[in-house]
Design an enzyme around this catalytic site. Structure first.
Site, PDB file in Angstrom:
ATOM      1  N   TYR A  69     -15.175  30.578  17.964  1.00 52.19           N
ATOM      2  CA  TYR A  69     -14.834  29.574  16.955  1.00 52.19           C
ATOM      3  C   TYR A  69     -13.344  29.266  17.051  1.00 52.19           C
ATOM      4  CZ  TYR A  69     -15.648  26.639  12.959  1.00 52.19           C
ATOM      5  OH  TYR A  69     -15.761  25.549  12.148  1.00 52.19           O
ATOM      6  N   ARG A 122     -13.809  14.261  12.326  1.00 55.97           N
ATOM      7  CA  ARG A 122     -12.569  14.983  12.010  1.00 55.97           C
ATOM      8  C   ARG A 122     -12.725  16.439  12.438  1.00 55.97           C
ATOM      9  NH1 ARG A 122     -10.000  18.496   9.407  1.00 55.97           N
ATOM     10  NH2 ARG A 122     -11.968  19.320   8.577  1.00 55.97           N
ATOM     11  N   ASP A 156     -15.391  22.474   4.574  1.00 58.79           N
ATOM     12  CA  ASP A 156     -13.988  22.069   4.656  1.00 58.79           C
ATOM     13  C   ASP A 156     -13.377  21.933   3.266  1.00 58.79           C
ATOM     14  OD1 ASP A 156     -14.076  21.608   7.594  1.00 58.79           O
ATOM     15  OD2 ASP A 156     -15.477  20.042   7.001  1.00 58.79           O
ATOM     16  N   GLU A 201     -19.937  19.529   7.723  1.00 62.04           N
ATOM     17  CA  GLU A 201     -18.824  20.101   8.478  1.00 62.04           C
ATOM     18  C   GLU A 201     -18.030  19.018   9.201  1.00 62.04           C
ATOM     19  OE1 GLU A 201     -16.338  23.080   9.793  1.00 62.04           O
ATOM     20  OE2 GLU A 201     -18.032  23.310   8.424  1.00 62.04           O
ATOM     21  N   ASP A 202     -16.720  19.011   8.981  1.00 66.07           N
ATOM     22  CA  ASP A 202     -15.779  18.157   9.714  1.00 66.07           C
ATOM     23  C   ASP A 202     -16.117  16.670   9.636  1.00 66.07           C
ATOM     24  OD1 ASP A 202     -14.229  20.296  10.253  1.00 66.07           O
ATOM     25  OD2 ASP A 202     -14.646  20.405  12.389  1.00 66.07           O
ATOM     26  N   ASN A 246      -5.662  24.009  11.257  1.00 65.60           N
ATOM     27  CA  ASN A 246      -6.253  24.424  12.526  1.00 65.60           C
ATOM     28  C   ASN A 246      -6.230  23.250  13.501  1.00 65.60           C
ATOM     29  OD1 ASN A 246      -7.136  27.159  12.148  1.00 65.60           O
ATOM     30  ND2 ASN A 246      -8.695  26.406  10.742  1.00 65.60           N
ATOM     31  N   LYS A 293     -20.110  27.578  14.166  1.00 64.40           N
ATOM     32  CA  LYS A 293     -20.223  27.965  12.760  1.00 64.40           C
ATOM     33  C   LYS A 293     -21.493  28.790  12.527  1.00 64.40           C
ATOM     34  CE  LYS A 293     -17.611  26.698   9.153  1.00 64.40           C
ATOM     35  NZ  LYS A 293     -16.212  26.270   9.128  1.00 64.40           N
TER      36      LYS A 293
END
Length: 565
Positions: free
Chosen positions: A104, A157, A270, A246-247, A418, A175
């Site tokens: 990850y 993203r 997030d 996610e993202d 990150n 994940k």
């Protein structure tokens, strides 16, 4: 003993020969016994020696060490995952602290950027907009029938790297690997999904090897309708699934969460996961300093959905400690690229409006212009906590950190962006600039810092401390929704696991090697809160403990018995 007996029952399967060896969830490789080789037509397809999983893991680890860069190590581990999942997780179990940054963050970011170049084998579902009329069929095509956890992204993203198109699939895969290795959720129950809605990244669009839909991203009503078609199809296929967003880009992340959080069991890691782990870390850090969170003054660099999500959780905790809503919000200062969010700024997003500072309260501030910078805020608000979620490297400058330290004996500094290349400040610099006084937690992993003959552990404020336990708690309790109370329970449980807060020494957060036990504790408190809030059936503590252990998968080979189609 009963649970152990359940895990050792034979597994009856219909596959044999090369087909069985190509099935990652069932393949044992050289560990198939003589009886299994005979019954499943495997003689001649494997070397003579029958090995244990420990011997296989030792060989795999030696091979892993032969790779000199992290990207190659990531590819190697992914190859094991795609051929023998039990061995993959046994290897992670033995080396989780070493391998988590490989499977990850931060290494997964590079894997996402080069997804089409390093692609070997399909995993998960690619739901593309050109095939929107066939989403139900695509979900039926999933190789896993009893899916309990889905992680879905649209790739817009990815970490701090922006739009990666279908390359974002690396994030759900990574994940879910942590859901299993940290939270014990069987890989047979997990499904990574990418919604391919195009990409606005010219590097991807112009790459002849890009494997996604070569089209600009769909937006607006067209995008919303496509996502809704996916959600409704998931509800039909797996009505009790836990769905993690996610993202997704800021413009979509919060609206999607608000739209679906009361319709399907879902959360956005997030926004909510980052908030939960950050809040848990702050509660622990405050306790270690002999204070409560309500005593802190918090400044954020980054006022997007993640930053505002953390801020709202901090407000909720401060209120639980006795502050009014107004008092709590007065202690939170949100700074973005345009400066401090105030009630005079135009065009703020809905979730930002409740976190602005009143201009009247800033009248005595010593500032030179209408745009109030981060340095201005540090000088005037005198924060005790500084949190970075900007995605921009180096913005916590020496001047800012030293200014903070002037008025705060033990500043808490959390550069959370990150991957590592986007971190607001490096831990060794923060420690140096504060003469070893700062308590530092980061979003990406960093080695301990040595300063003046003393070693300072750097806590990784990793969402993996939170989301696996939430997932396990939801599955064990059968929760129908993920509530704010369940997330708060996860934060407080994490704080209770802090060695620094509990013992006055050691790291702020538990060791990664202890994360499975942390996940069990979080799962229980999340499940109990789900029962209290009426989204799960009430059971006894003993029944809940048993459900958690029953659902905690371990990477061990089962005995196989042959059945027919």
């Amino acid at each position: 003993m009963e649970l152990e007996h359940e895990s050792k029952r034979p597994l009856y399967i219909p596959y044999s020969g090369p087909i069985l060896l190509e099935f990652p969830l069932l393949n044992k490789g050289s560990a198939f016994t003589e009886e299994e080789r005979r019954n499943f037509n495997l003689h001649g397809l494997l070397p003579e020696a029958v090995e244990t999983i420990e011997e296989q893991a030792e060989r795999a680890y030696r091979q892993y060490l032969d790779f000199k860069n992290d990207a190659d190590k990531h590819i190697y581990l992914r190859n094991i995952q795609d051929t023998n999942e039990t061995l993959f997780y046994r290897l992670l179990d033995a080396h989780l602290n070493e391998m988590m940054p490989i499977i990850y963050t931060p290494t997964v970011g590079e894997a996402c950027e080069h997804f089409s170049d390093i692609y070997r084998r399909a995993r998960g579902l690619f739901i593309s907009h050109p095939n929107k009329a066939h989403i139900d069929d695509m979900l039926q095509n999933a190789t896993k029938q009893n899916v309990k956890v889905i992680v879905v992204t649209d790739g817009e993203r990815i970490l701090g790297l922006g739009d990666q198109g279908i390359g974002g699939m690396g994030i759900p895969i990574g994940k879910l690997s942590l859901y299993t290795s940290c939270g014990g959720i069987s890989p047979a129950y997990t499904l990574p999904v990418v919604l391919d809605v195009g990409t606005n990244n010219p590097q991807r669009l112009n790459d002849p090897l890009y494997m996604g839909w070569r089209h600009p991203r769909i937006t607006g009503k067209e995008y919303d309708e496509f996502v809704d078609e996916f959600i409704q199809a998931v509800k039909r296929r797996w009505p009790n699934v836990l769905l993690q967003f996610e993202d997704f880009a800021q413009k979509n992340a919060m609206p999607l969460l608000n739209r679906y959080r009361h319709e399907i069991c879902c959360f956005n890691d997030d926004i909510q996961g980052t908030a939960a782990v950050t809040l848990g870390s702050l509660i622990a850090a405050s306790r270690a300093a002999g204070r409560q969170l309500k005593d802190q003054t918090v400044t954020f660099l980054g006022a997007g959905s993640a930053g505002c999500g953390i801020a709202e959780q901090i407000v909720a905790q401060m209120k639980s400690e006795g502050l009014s809503d107004e008092q709590a919000r007065a202690r939170i200062f949100m700074v973005d690229r345009f400066g401090l969010l105030t009630d005079k700024l135009p065009n703020l997003l809905d979730f930002q409006n409740k976190l602005v500072q009143k201009s009247s309260s800033l009248a005595k501030w010593d500032v030179n212009n209408d745009s109030i910078s981060l340095l201005d805020v540090v000088r005037n608000a005198k924060p005790t906590v500084l949190i970075g979620v900007s995605g921009q490297a180096g913005l916590f400058t020496e001047e800012i950190i030293r200014e903070m330290h002037k008025h705060c004996e033990r500043p808490i500094v959390m550069p959370l962006s990150n991957p590592t290349s986007r971190v607001e400040a490096r831990p060794e610099d923060i420690i140096n600039w504060t003469d070893g006084a700062a308590l530092v937690a980061t979003g990406s992993p960093f080695n301990p810092v040595k300063y003046k003959d003393q070693e300072y552990p750097i806590a990784q404020c990793n969402n993996a401390y939170i989301f696996p336990g939430i997932g396990l708690g939801v599955i064990a309790s059968g929760a129908k929704l993920v509530t704010d109370g369940m997330l708060m329970a996860a934060s407080r449980t994490l704080a209770n696991c802090s060695p620094l807060a509990q013992e006055g020494q050691g790291p702020l957060l538990p060791l990664i090697d202890d994360i499975q036990e942390v996940s069990r504790k979080i799962a229980k408190q999340v499940a109990k809160e789900a029962q209290i809030q009426g989204v799960a059936t009430v059971t006894s503590d003993g029944a809940l403990d048993e459900a958690i252990e029953r659902n905690f998968w371990k990477p061990e080979y089962r005995v196989y018995k042959r059945t027919s189609f």
